[in-house]
Design a protein around this motif. Structure first.
Motif, mmCIF file in Angstrom:
data_model
loop_
_atom_site.group_PDB
_atom_site.id
_atom_site.type_symbol
_atom_site.label_atom_id
_atom_site.label_comp_id
_atom_site.label_asym_id
_atom_site.label_seq_id
_atom_site.Cartn_x
_atom_site.Cartn_y
_atom_site.Cartn_z
ATOM 1 N N LEU A 495 0.862 -1.179 0.000
ATOM 2 C CA LEU A 495 0.000 0.000 0.000
ATOM 3 C C LEU A 495 0.897 1.227 0.000
ATOM 4 C CD1 LEU A 495 -2.680 -1.031 2.675
ATOM 5 C CD2 LEU A 495 -2.981 -1.036 0.185
ATOM 6 N N ASN A 496 0.346 2.376 -0.344
ATOM 7 C CA ASN A 496 1.141 3.597 -0.350
ATOM 8 C C ASN A 496 1.730 3.854 1.029
ATOM 9 O OD1 ASN A 496 2.231 6.115 -1.201
ATOM 10 N ND2 ASN A 496 0.444 7.159 -0.326
ATOM 11 N N GLY A 497 3.050 3.826 1.134
ATOM 12 C CA GLY A 497 3.740 4.068 2.398
ATOM 13 C C GLY A 497 3.945 2.845 3.250
ATOM 14 N N LEU A 498 3.362 1.690 2.873
ATOM 15 C CA LEU A 498 3.492 0.459 3.649
ATOM 16 C C LEU A 498 4.342 -0.538 2.855
ATOM 17 C CD1 LEU A 498 2.767 -1.251 6.126
ATOM 18 C CD2 LEU A 498 0.704 -1.995 4.902
ATOM 19 N N THR A 499 5.533 -0.815 3.358
ATOM 20 C CA THR A 499 6.493 -1.664 2.668
ATOM 21 C C THR A 499 6.771 -2.912 3.500
ATOM 22 O OG1 THR A 499 7.543 0.258 1.631
ATOM 23 C CG2 THR A 499 8.802 -1.780 1.680
ATOM 24 N N VAL A 500 6.796 -4.050 2.839
ATOM 25 C CA VAL A 500 7.091 -5.324 3.499
ATOM 26 C C VAL A 500 8.385 -5.873 2.908
ATOM 27 C CG1 VAL A 500 6.321 -7.679 3.936
ATOM 28 C CG2 VAL A 500 4.666 -5.793 3.951
ATOM 29 N N TRP A 501 9.311 -6.198 3.792
ATOM 30 C CA TRP A 501 10.649 -6.700 3.428
ATOM 31 C C TRP A 501 10.779 -8.107 3.989
ATOM 32 C CZ3 TRP A 501 15.013 -8.694 5.488
ATOM 33 C CH2 TRP A 501 16.237 -8.465 4.862
ATOM 34 N N THR A 502 10.959 -9.089 3.104
ATOM 35 C CA THR A 502 11.142 -10.475 3.535
ATOM 36 C C THR A 502 12.454 -10.995 2.971
ATOM 37 O OG1 THR A 502 9.884 -11.264 1.618
ATOM 38 C CG2 THR A 502 8.677 -10.947 3.684
ATOM 39 N N GLY A 503 13.115 -11.831 3.755
ATOM 40 C CA GLY A 503 14.395 -12.322 3.268
ATOM 41 C C GLY A 503 15.048 -13.298 4.214
ATOM 42 N N ILE A 504 16.320 -13.556 3.941
ATOM 43 C CA ILE A 504 17.129 -14.481 4.732
ATOM 44 C C ILE A 504 18.437 -13.786 5.078
ATOM 45 C CG2 ILE A 504 18.358 -16.681 4.731
ATOM 46 C CD1 ILE A 504 16.284 -17.731 2.787
ATOM 47 N N ALA A 505 18.834 -13.857 6.348
ATOM 48 C CA ALA A 505 20.092 -13.293 6.824
ATOM 49 C C ALA A 505 21.016 -14.432 7.247
ATOM 50 C CB ALA A 505 19.849 -12.343 7.987
ATOM 51 N N PHE A 529 21.544 -18.958 10.222
ATOM 52 C CA PHE A 529 20.626 -18.909 9.088
ATOM 53 C C PHE A 529 19.285 -18.454 9.645
ATOM 54 C CE2 PHE A 529 17.402 -20.643 6.322
ATOM 55 C CZ PHE A 529 17.887 -20.386 5.048
ATOM 56 N N ALA A 530 18.799 -17.275 9.189
ATOM 57 C CA ALA A 530 17.623 -16.689 9.835
ATOM 58 C C ALA A 530 16.681 -16.079 8.808
ATOM 59 C CB ALA A 530 18.051 -15.619 10.845
ATOM 60 N N PRO A 531 15.472 -16.584 8.668
ATOM 61 C CA PRO A 531 14.439 -15.857 7.924
ATOM 62 C C PRO A 531 14.120 -14.539 8.636
ATOM 63 C CG PRO A 531 13.822 -18.147 8.236
ATOM 64 C CD PRO A 531 15.023 -17.906 9.102
ATOM 65 N N ARG A 532 13.818 -13.511 7.832
ATOM 66 C CA ARG A 532 13.661 -12.178 8.400
ATOM 67 C C ARG A 532 12.449 -11.477 7.792
ATOM 68 N NH1 ARG A 532 18.192 -7.403 7.715
ATOM 69 N NH2 ARG A 532 17.025 -5.713 8.702
ATOM 70 N N LEU A 533 11.733 -10.728 8.624
ATOM 71 C CA LEU A 533 10.570 -9.951 8.196
ATOM 72 C C LEU A 533 10.715 -8.527 8.714
ATOM 73 C CD1 LEU A 533 7.681 -9.693 6.986
ATOM 74 C CD2 LEU A 533 6.817 -10.396 9.239
ATOM 75 N N ARG A 534 10.546 -7.567 7.809
ATOM 76 C CA ARG A 534 10.671 -6.161 8.174
ATOM 77 C C ARG A 534 9.484 -5.403 7.568
ATOM 78 N NH1 ARG A 534 15.445 -2.837 9.145
ATOM 79 N NH2 ARG A 534 15.056 -0.647 8.651
ATOM 80 N N VAL A 535 8.743 -4.702 8.414
ATOM 81 C CA VAL A 535 7.572 -3.932 7.978
ATOM 82 C C VAL A 535 7.827 -2.462 8.293
ATOM 83 C CG1 VAL A 535 5.095 -3.585 8.211
ATOM 84 C CG2 VAL A 535 6.050 -5.897 8.390
ATOM 85 N N GLU A 536 7.697 -1.627 7.272
ATOM 86 C CA GLU A 536 7.926 -0.190 7.421
ATOM 87 C C GLU A 536 6.693 0.561 6.925
ATOM 88 O OE1 GLU A 536 10.961 3.120 5.530
ATOM 89 O OE2 GLU A 536 11.750 1.142 6.088
ATOM 90 N N TRP A 537 6.194 1.473 7.760
ATOM 91 C CA TRP A 537 4.951 2.178 7.426
ATOM 92 C C TRP A 537 5.125 3.671 7.668
ATOM 93 C CZ3 TRP A 537 0.346 3.279 10.964
ATOM 94 C CH2 TRP A 537 -0.694 3.866 10.221
#
Length: 731
Positions: A495-505, A529-537
């Motif tokens: 959504l406008n201004g809502l970003t979801v970041w998924t990945g592996i660290a 080994f770590a799955p990662r979730l980052r939400v920025e709004w």
């Protein structure tokens, strides 16, 4: 403690001397500024009308479209070899001291401060390069009625809040076609790069500016600007003719650019501020694409000399025409050169080698058709060197590769290397991003490099058992590990201004000292080994569309962030852990040039049974130079780097107040180069530091930024230090 007490005494005495000198200079300097003038002060009733009218006229124009003709004449009064190594500078011909540059553009303005310029035609005698020091677009953003001018670099003398920094003298009363006109002289109360000096002519009929003539200085530029406002009812708030003189002096180089700007308005739309705010609240739309377009369409750019002459709105003088004729003669001689091919090839090789040499000490940009754009920051450049009490001297070098595809897709690769001379550590990293969906910021990212040396969570138990009264890192046996990391991620704006970041660290860590004694206490290698979730709004994010690309501009609200990472055991040496971090940050314009930036956040680790490394993302020690605004306002300058990995949880808050006038403005006669003053405050809560408080004061100039910081642990001052970064040409 004795040495620290002596430092406090020295600082206190310096502050006392500073305030005494400030008082003497403010009293004596202010009287001296007016001693040579016998003109009367402008009456308060007149100033009140001027300020009230300016506050209304600042929001009178909602939008306009105009044709802009610019003609610049550059004269080199004095130069040396240093000038060609100045970043963002024109390339000059040997022995040629006079140049001319013309352009015709479409200028589009949308309130409150959005300017778009689309260049249609160019005619010039410059052989290459560009210079931000002589870019007139900043001076076009000169709404004299607004509280601040030139993208918030200067304080307008027509603003009531800024009037405390100026003297106003009534020079004369004239009678123009518009009626009675006051000529008012403006004198700064003290020297400052944020203040103007000069005259403005204002009509008593409607209290609009008819003409202005101001001088000022910012960075390495001294400028003299004169504007004649429009005569028609729809253009009387807008400039019609602009004369601008710019003088650039740096290390015995003296360059002068004389500009003439002429505007022909095609459309002017008036809209009251209340109506604009009401419309914005009703529509709740944040798409500002109508106010932004491409800066230059090179497929339709007119560069032919004869074609430009047919559309030139103002004629050239004989001297200006002679510059073009001399330029054509030089080009004709070059084309008629009959040197042998071998010699010509050798000459081209020398030119190429010279360009490579320039890349060592100046920014370098190579635009390769169908391949991409490569940008290299200077290899020998003080901008890349910084000093701080905590990290000592460090240096970094950055390269950038960009490839923009026709449909808006983007490939962005940034390798970076750096070295910390104090810790004798070499750092290298590479960030790569492929934006496959530019409308939604959909991208795939890879980050790889070596991080800071770190100790394992086994040390946390030792820290927990040590009483606060005798706690000291120097008495602990810390087994440091080197770190190599790899992050793979996918980013999408749902959504406008809502970003979801998924990945592996992923991290590969191995002991710095792999001795048998160390092997008895810890393993020599640890991986994760770590799955990662980052939400920025960011609520209320304004943006515009550039073709298929969505460009976020900013918001009036804070940015909220949640970052979660969970380590899982996939092989023998992989550990389990959970990391949570959250934060909120915002930069707020208080008034005019005053801003407050804050950052609050916290984090913690859970699932603590297995061994892991306390390595936070938003609370980390940075050993390489960072931009002043990126680094100094959001970190702790005096905090020992070992504390960043010393706790399973933390909570922090940082605030920066920035203003052009705080403590040093009365001594402007000595410190007129000060552009910004800053107050820093930070607090950190974690075991053994409840709390840690850091206070600082800094100044910003066009040459360097400098700050002094004091650290306080649990109510006791423990450290005093400074940070210094070069900022010349960096802004």
């Amino acid at each position: 403690m004795v040495k620290l007490r002596n430092i406090y005494h020295v600082i206190f005495r310096l502050l006392v001397c500073l305030f005494v000198w400030s008082y003497i200079t403010a009293v004596g300097g202010g009287n001296q500024a007016l001693a040579s003038s016998y003109k009367p002060y402008v009456a308060d009733t007149i100033l009140t009308r001027i300020f009230r009218s300016a506050s209304v006229y600042a929001e009178e124009v909602g939008e306009y479209k105009a044709d802009l003709y610019l003609k610049g004449r550059l004269q080199i009064h004095k130069q040396n070899k240093i000038i060609k190594y100045v970043p963002s500078m024109f390339r000059f011909e040997k022995g040629i001291n006079d140049y001319i540059h013309e352009s015709i553009s479409e200028l589009h303005y949308t309130a409150p401060n959005i300017y778009d310029r689309k260049i249609r035609a160019v005619s010039t005698t410059f052989t290459g390069g560009n210079s931000r020091f002589f870019d007139i677009l900043e001076f076009m953003k000169f709404n004299i009625y607004a509280p601040s001018l030139m993208e918030d670099k200067l304080l307008s003398p027509l603003n009531e809040q800024s009037s405390v920094h100026y003297y106003y003298l009534l020079d004369s009363v004239d009678y123009w076609k518009a009626g009675e006109v006051y000529k008012i002289r403006v004198i700064p109360r003290y020297r400052s790069t944020q203040l103007l000096e000069g005259f403005f002519w204002i009509s008593t009929k409607d209290w609009t500016i008819r003409y202005l003539d101001f001088r000022g200085k910012y960075d390495l530029i001294r400028f003299h600007i004169a504007m004649r406002m429009g005569e028609a009812e729809d253009t009387k708030y807008l400039p019609q003719l602009i004369n601008l003189d710019i003088i650039f002096k740096f290390l015995r180089n003296n360059l002068e650019m004389n500009y003439t700007g002429w505007l022909k308005y095609d459309e002017v739309i008036f809209k009251k501020k209340e109506e604009m705010d009401l419309l914005l609240r009703k529509s709740r739309k944040y798409n500002l694409s109508n106010s932004y377009t491409l800066t230059c369409d090179t497929t339709q750019l007119v560069q032919d000399r004869d074609s430009f002459a047919r559309i030139r709105p103002l004629p050239l003088t004989d001297w200006e025409d002679s510059l073009y004729r001399a330029f054509d003669e030089r080009r004709w001689k070059e084309r008629g050169d009959t040197l042998p091919k071998v010699e010509t090839k050798f000459k081209k090789n020398l030119v190429y080698m010279g360009q490579l040499g320039d890349a060592l000490i100046s920014s370098y940009n190579v635009d390769i058709s169908k391949v991409g754009n490569i940008t290299c920051s200077p290899l020998i450049n003080p901008l890349l060197v910084s000093y701080s009490h905590r990290n000592g001297i460090s240096y970094s070098q950055e390269f950038k590769y960009n490839k923009l595809f026709h449909d808006g897709r983007l490939l962005h690769i940034v390798p970076q290397i750096g070295y910390n001379f104090t810790k004798k550590e070499l750092y290298a990293k590479m960030d790569a991003e492929y934006v496959y969906n530019p409308e939604k910021h959909g991208s795939i990212m890879i980050n790889v490099g070596n991080g800071n040396r770190i100790y394992s969570s086994i040390v946390l138990d030792q820290l927990k058992q040590t009483p606060d009264s005798i706690f000291s890192f120097d008495g602990l046996e810390l087994d440091y590990f080197k770190d190599v990391y790899l992050n793979l991620s996918h980013n999408i704006e749902i959504l406008n201004g809502l970003t979801v970041w998924t990945g592996i660290a992923m991290h590969w860590r191995y002991a710095v000292n792999g001795t048998p004694e160390v092997a008895e206490r810890v393993r020599l290698r640890y991986n994760s080994f770590a799955p990662r979730l980052r939400v920025e709004w960011t609520p209320g994010m304004y943006y515009y569309m550039n073709g298929h690309r969505k460009i976020n501009i900013g918001s009036r609200y804070p940015t909220f962030l949640i970052d979660y990472e969970r380590g899982i055991k996939v092989m023998k040496n992989f550990g389990e852990y959970e990391r949570f971090e959250f934060s909120a940050e915002q930069k707020i314009r208080v008034r005019d040039l005053h801003t407050i930036a804050y950052h609050i956040g916290g984090g913690f680790f859970t699932n603590q049974e297995d061994m892991y490394f306390v390595d936070y993302v938003n609370f980390a020690n940075r050993n390489l130079p960072q931009g002043w605004n990126d680094d100094i306002g959001g970190t702790f300058q005096m905090l020992d780097g070992r504390w960043y990995n010393a706790s399973r949880h933390y909570f922090r808050g940082n605030m920066t107040y920035e203003t052009p006038f705080l403590l040093l403005y009365p001594v402007g006669r000595l410190l007129s180069f000060i552009q910004k003053e800053r107050i820093y405050a930070g607090v950190l809560f974690m075991p053994h530091l409840n709390p840690y408080v850091e206070l600082g004061y800094g100044v910003g100039t066009h040459l360097f930024d400098f700050g002094v910081f004091i650290g306080n642990e649990k109510g006791k001052f423990t450290s005093v230090g400074c940070k210094f970064t070069f900022e010349l040409f960096n802004r």
